[in-house]
Design an enzyme around this catalytic site. Sequence first.
Site, mmCIF file in Angstrom:
data_model
loop_
_atom_site.group_PDB
_atom_site.id
_atom_site.type_symbol
_atom_site.label_atom_id
_atom_site.label_comp_id
_atom_site.label_asym_id
_atom_site.label_seq_id
_atom_site.Cartn_x
_atom_site.Cartn_y
_atom_site.Cartn_z
ATOM 1 N N TRP A 77 0.896 -1.159 0.000
ATOM 2 C CA TRP A 77 0.000 0.000 0.000
ATOM 3 C C TRP A 77 0.934 1.209 0.000
ATOM 4 C CZ3 TRP A 77 -1.355 4.085 3.373
ATOM 5 C CH2 TRP A 77 -2.610 4.687 3.116
ATOM 6 N N LYS A 605 -7.285 -1.779 5.515
ATOM 7 C CA LYS A 605 -8.053 -2.282 6.649
ATOM 8 C C LYS A 605 -7.379 -1.944 7.968
ATOM 9 C CE LYS A 605 -11.284 -4.581 8.714
ATOM 10 N NZ LYS A 605 -12.550 -3.841 8.879
HETATM 11 C C1 F6R Z 1 -14.061 2.451 8.568
HETATM 12 C C2 F6R Z 1 -12.967 1.786 9.253
HETATM 13 C C3 F6R Z 1 -11.910 2.630 9.849
HETATM 14 C C4 F6R Z 1 -11.419 1.996 11.164
HETATM 15 C C5 F6R Z 1 -10.202 2.771 11.700
HETATM 16 C C6 F6R Z 1 -9.736 2.230 13.026
HETATM 17 O O1 F6R Z 1 -15.000 1.539 8.113
HETATM 18 O O2 F6R Z 1 -12.904 0.588 9.311
HETATM 19 O O3 F6R Z 1 -12.326 3.925 10.048
HETATM 20 O O4 F6R Z 1 -12.458 2.022 12.085
HETATM 21 O O5 F6R Z 1 -9.165 2.693 10.772
HETATM 22 O O6 F6R Z 1 -9.379 0.892 12.925
HETATM 23 P P1 F6R Z 1 -9.243 -0.012 14.203
HETATM 24 O O7 F6R Z 1 -10.592 -0.140 14.822
HETATM 25 O O8 F6R Z 1 -8.724 -1.310 13.690
HETATM 26 O O9 F6R Z 1 -8.282 0.680 15.135
#
Ligand code: F6R
Length: 610
Positions: A77, A605
Site C-alpha cells: 500500500w 483495513k
Molecule cells: C471504517 C474503518 C476505519 C477503522 C479505523 C480504526 O470503516 O474501518 O475507520 O475504524 O481505521 O481501525 P481499528 O478499529 O482497527 O483501530
Amino acid sequence: MCGIVGYIGSRPVLPVLLDGLARLEYRGYDSAGIAFILRGQIRICKKKGRLAQLEQALAAADLAGEPIRVGIGHTRWATHGAPSDENSHPHLSANGRIAVVHNGIIENYIDLKRYLCAQGCCFHSETDTEVVAHLVDLHYERDCPGDLMAAVCLTLAELEGSYALGVLCADQPDRFIAARKDSPLVIGLGEDGHFIASDIPALLGQTRRVLIMEDREVAVIERQRVQLFDALGRPVCREPLQVQWDSTAAEKGGYKHFMMKEIFEEPRAVRDTLTRHIRRGALDLPAIGWPRPVRQVCIVACGTAYHAGMVAKIVIEQLCRVPVVVDIASEFRYRDPILDDETMVIIISQSGETLDTLAAMREARSRGGHILAVVNVVGSSIAREAAAVLFTAAGPEIAVASTKAYSTQLAALYLLAFSLAQRLNRMTAAEVGEKIDALLAVPAMIDSVLASQAEIQRFAAAHFNAHSIFFMGRGLDYALAMEASLKLKEISYIHSEAYAGGELKHGTIALIEPGTLVICPLTQPALLDKMISNIREVKARGALILGILTPSCRKAADVCDAVFMLPDVPPLLAPLVAVTPTQLFAYYMSLNKGLDVDKPRNLAKSVTVE
Ligand code: F6R
C-alpha cells in the site's frame, strides 16, 4: 496497509505464498510481489495492480515442479513512491543476495540512502524499504560474513521508525529472518514448515498455532524450528497461541461480499459479545482497574471506532454523570492532553494495530491514565499492551468497511457504562439487570432489520446517482449519523456529511438544493420536536428526507419523504439497531455503482502508519 507472508517447508512454496497474499488482500494494496530461492539464487516476481497480475506473471515464468522451498511475499500500500513494479516489494540488494519485504516506515531512510550511495549502492526504487536490503547486505559482507541474523540485527539498530520485516538471503536457503517494531507480525507453526504473516487470518489456511512477535524481537525461521530472540539477542521462549477462529470465519460463506456477510453476522457477534460478559443476568467483566475516584473518562480511537466512542460518551455521561472526552487518536497524541491517575482511558480498536491508536495509548499511559482497551483481535499489539482488555466477539472482519466490529464495540461499551454506573452507585444491580435484559433483546431486533433489507435495497437503487448525501441527527442520532456518513463515503465515493440537527443552519444548509437527500435517524423521542423543526428547515430548501424511525418517533413520518421503520428499541440502545440499515444503504449504493465493495480505493483495513 502492506501485508507480509513468508514460508519455509516441504510444501510447494508459491501456492502457499499466494494463498497468504490473497488472505491479506482485504488490508488494501496496490501492488504485490514475491521472492524465493531457486538453485542458490533469489528470484523475484512483482507487479503493480491486483494479485491476479502477479499470478499471471508467475504462470508465465513456468515454475511448476521447480524445487522451491523458501519464499517471502508482500502486498504493498504505497507510502513512499507511487504504485509501480519498481516500488513493489520485495526489494533486492545490489548483488541480488538479499531480498526484503517490509511493512511500516523507515523514518531515517534519506540519511541511510545518502550513506549507502556514498558506499556505491545504486537504488532502483523510491521506497524507504530498499535501504534495508542494501544495509543487510553491507553488514553481511563487511561485518559478519555468513551470519544473516547478525547482519539483520546490525541493520535494525540503524533503523528509525516502524517495521515488520521478512529477509531472505541467497546464501542461506534453509532459513529466513523476521523482525518487528511497531508493525504487526506473527509466526505460524505448521506440521510441514513454518510461516510468517502480518496477521492471523492470513495464516488460517495453513495453521492455527501462532506465535505473536513482540516489538523488537527477531526470529530465525527454519523448516524444522523457529528461534525467537529479544532486542538484546537473548532467546525467548513463548507458548504458541491456539487460534479459535477457523478458516471459514474468514471466507465469504455464500455471500457476494465480505461486507454483506459481516453485516448479517451482527446479531451473532453482538450476542456473543454480550454473553461473554454476562453471567446469570449480571455483569461479568474482566478486572478493569477503574481509578479511584473516576474524575474523567477519555476515549481515544480512529474512524469507525471513534464513532463508537461518540456513542459511549453520551451513554456514560448520561448514566454515570462523569465527564467524558472523545478524541481522535492522531490528535490526542500530539495535543498535550490533560490526564492523570484519576482518568480512565478507553482505547477502542478492532484490529488492535492502528498505529495512531497504539501510540495514543502509550502516551496516555505515560501520563498516568488507567488504560482499558476494547479490542477485537486477540494477541494484537493494543490487546497485549493495555492494562485491561474487553474483547469484542466480532470474529475476523475482512471487509475494509467496518460493520460488525462497530456493533460489537457498542455492545461492549454499553456493558462498561453499566458497570461504571453501578460502581458509582448511579444504578442498582436490579436496574443494571433490566438494562442487560434490554441489551439481550437487541440481536433479535437487528435480525428483524436484516429481514427488511429489500426496502433499503430499493431505496439505494433510486438514489445511487446522488452526488452528495447528508445525514442529520441529534444526541445519539448525531453520533450514529457520523458513522453512517463515513460508511457511505468510504465505499460509494459519494460526498457526504453528517450534521447535528441544530448546526446545519450555521453554514452547511447553503449546500442543500432541491433534491438533495438528507437521511435522518430518528430514535430519540426527547429530541424529536427539535429534529422535526430541523427537517422542516432543509425541506423548505428542497431536500428529500429518509427517516430511520423507531415507533416512539413515528410522528416524524409526516415530514419524511420515505421511512424505514426500526423495531421498538429503547432510545439509549438505539444506535445498536439503527446502524444496520445505514450500513446496508452504503453497501447497496456501492454495489449499484459497480464498485469494489470490500476493497474501496485508497483505503487499508489496518492502518499501521501515521
Ligand atoms: C471504517 C474503518 C476505519 C477503522 C479505523 C480504526 O470503516 O474501518 O475507520 O475504524 O481505521 O481501525 P481499528 O478499529 O482497527 O483501530
